[in-house]
Scaffold this motif. Structure first.
Motif, short mmCIF file in Angstrom:
data_model
loop_
_atom_site.label_atom_id
_atom_site.label_comp_id
_atom_site.label_asym_id
_atom_site.label_seq_id
_atom_site.Cartn_x
_atom_site.Cartn_y
_atom_site.Cartn_z
N PRO A 56 0.54 -1.37 0.08
CA PRO A 56 0.05 -0.04 0.08
C PRO A 56 0.81 1.31 -0.04
CG PRO A 56 -0.30 -1.05 1.93
CD PRO A 56 0.76 -1.93 1.27
N LEU A 57 0.34 2.56 -0.25
CA LEU A 57 0.78 3.67 -0.44
C LEU A 57 1.07 4.15 0.82
CD1 LEU A 57 -1.00 5.29 -3.37
CD2 LEU A 57 1.30 4.33 -3.67
N PRO A 58 2.30 4.87 1.18
CA PRO A 58 2.34 5.60 2.46
C PRO A 58 1.15 6.62 2.60
CG PRO A 58 4.40 5.71 1.16
CD PRO A 58 3.40 5.23 0.21
N ALA A 71 -3.96 -2.70 -3.85
CA ALA A 71 -2.68 -1.81 -2.86
C ALA A 71 -3.30 -0.54 -2.82
CB ALA A 71 -1.45 -2.13 -3.33
N LEU A 72 -4.32 0.14 -3.76
CA LEU A 72 -4.72 1.36 -3.95
C LEU A 72 -5.74 1.81 -2.83
CD1 LEU A 72 -4.78 1.81 -7.54
CD2 LEU A 72 -3.07 2.47 -6.19
N PRO A 73 -5.73 3.10 -2.37
CA PRO A 73 -6.82 3.31 -1.51
C PRO A 73 -8.03 3.61 -2.45
CG PRO A 73 -5.57 5.27 -2.33
CD PRO A 73 -4.82 4.13 -2.80
N ARG A 74 -9.29 3.40 -1.79
CA ARG A 74 -10.65 3.31 -2.18
C ARG A 74 -11.60 4.31 -1.74
NH1 ARG A 74 -8.86 0.29 -5.47
NH2 ARG A 74 -9.36 -2.11 -5.78
N ALA A 75 -12.35 5.22 -2.42
CA ALA A 75 -13.38 6.24 -1.96
C ALA A 75 -14.73 5.63 -1.93
CB ALA A 75 -13.10 7.49 -2.75
N ARG A 76 -15.32 6.02 -0.74
CA ARG A 76 -16.67 5.36 -0.84
C ARG A 76 -17.64 6.55 -0.57
NH1 ARG A 76 -16.30 -0.16 2.69
NH2 ARG A 76 -15.16 -1.29 1.22
N ALA A 77 -18.89 6.94 -0.97
CA ALA A 77 -19.56 7.83 -0.90
C ALA A 77 -20.15 8.00 0.48
CB ALA A 77 -20.79 7.85 -1.80
N VAL A 95 -12.21 7.47 2.75
CA VAL A 95 -11.27 6.79 1.92
C VAL A 95 -10.62 5.65 2.89
CG1 VAL A 95 -8.99 6.86 1.06
CG2 VAL A 95 -10.48 8.77 1.03
N PHE A 96 -10.55 4.52 2.20
CA PHE A 96 -10.03 3.22 2.97
C PHE A 96 -8.74 3.00 2.26
CE2 PHE A 96 -14.67 3.06 3.12
CZ PHE A 96 -14.81 3.01 4.47
N PRO A 97 -7.69 2.85 3.03
CA PRO A 97 -6.45 2.47 2.50
C PRO A 97 -6.42 1.15 1.84
CG PRO A 97 -6.42 2.03 4.92
CD PRO A 97 -7.64 2.60 4.53
N GLY A 98 -5.40 0.92 0.78
CA GLY A 98 -5.23 -0.23 0.38
C GLY A 98 -4.61 -1.25 1.10
N GLY A 99 -4.30 -2.50 0.75
CA GLY A 99 -3.49 -3.37 1.24
C GLY A 99 -2.59 -4.15 0.69
#
Length: 87
Positions: A20-22, A57-63, A45-49
């Motif tokens: 995942p990104l810092p 590994a990327l973060p995800r945005a949810r409304a 925003v949920f971090p990636g793993g």
């Protein structure tokens, strides 16, 4: 022997894990995508793993719908995140 080594290489190549990104990069990336997409409302925003798939590994945005966020806004932000991070 050649026929055996090629499939083994493909199996081993699939074992690579994306990290995942810092947190600082996540914030900068998400902020840039929120500005670029002009998504209105609030998004969590949920971090990636760690993942064998780079997108995992990327973060995800949810409304946050009760605060004006929309699914289409989250989809646009997530598409921007993928495009920028995987470019």
């Amino acid at each position: 022997m050649r026929k055996l080594l090629f499939p083994v290489f493909l199996v081993l190549a699939g074992c690579a894990t994306s990290k995942p990104l810092p947190q600082s990069e996540v914030k900068a990336l998400v902020d840039a995508c929120l500005e670029e997409t002009q998504a209105t409302g609030v998004y969590s925003v949920f971090p990636g793993g760690a993942s064998s798939n780079p997108e995992g590994a990327l973060p995800r945005a949810r409304a946050v719908e009760n605060l004006g966020g929309t699914k289409s806004g989250a989809d646009a932000v997530n598409a921007c995140i993928r495009r920028r991070a995987l470019a």
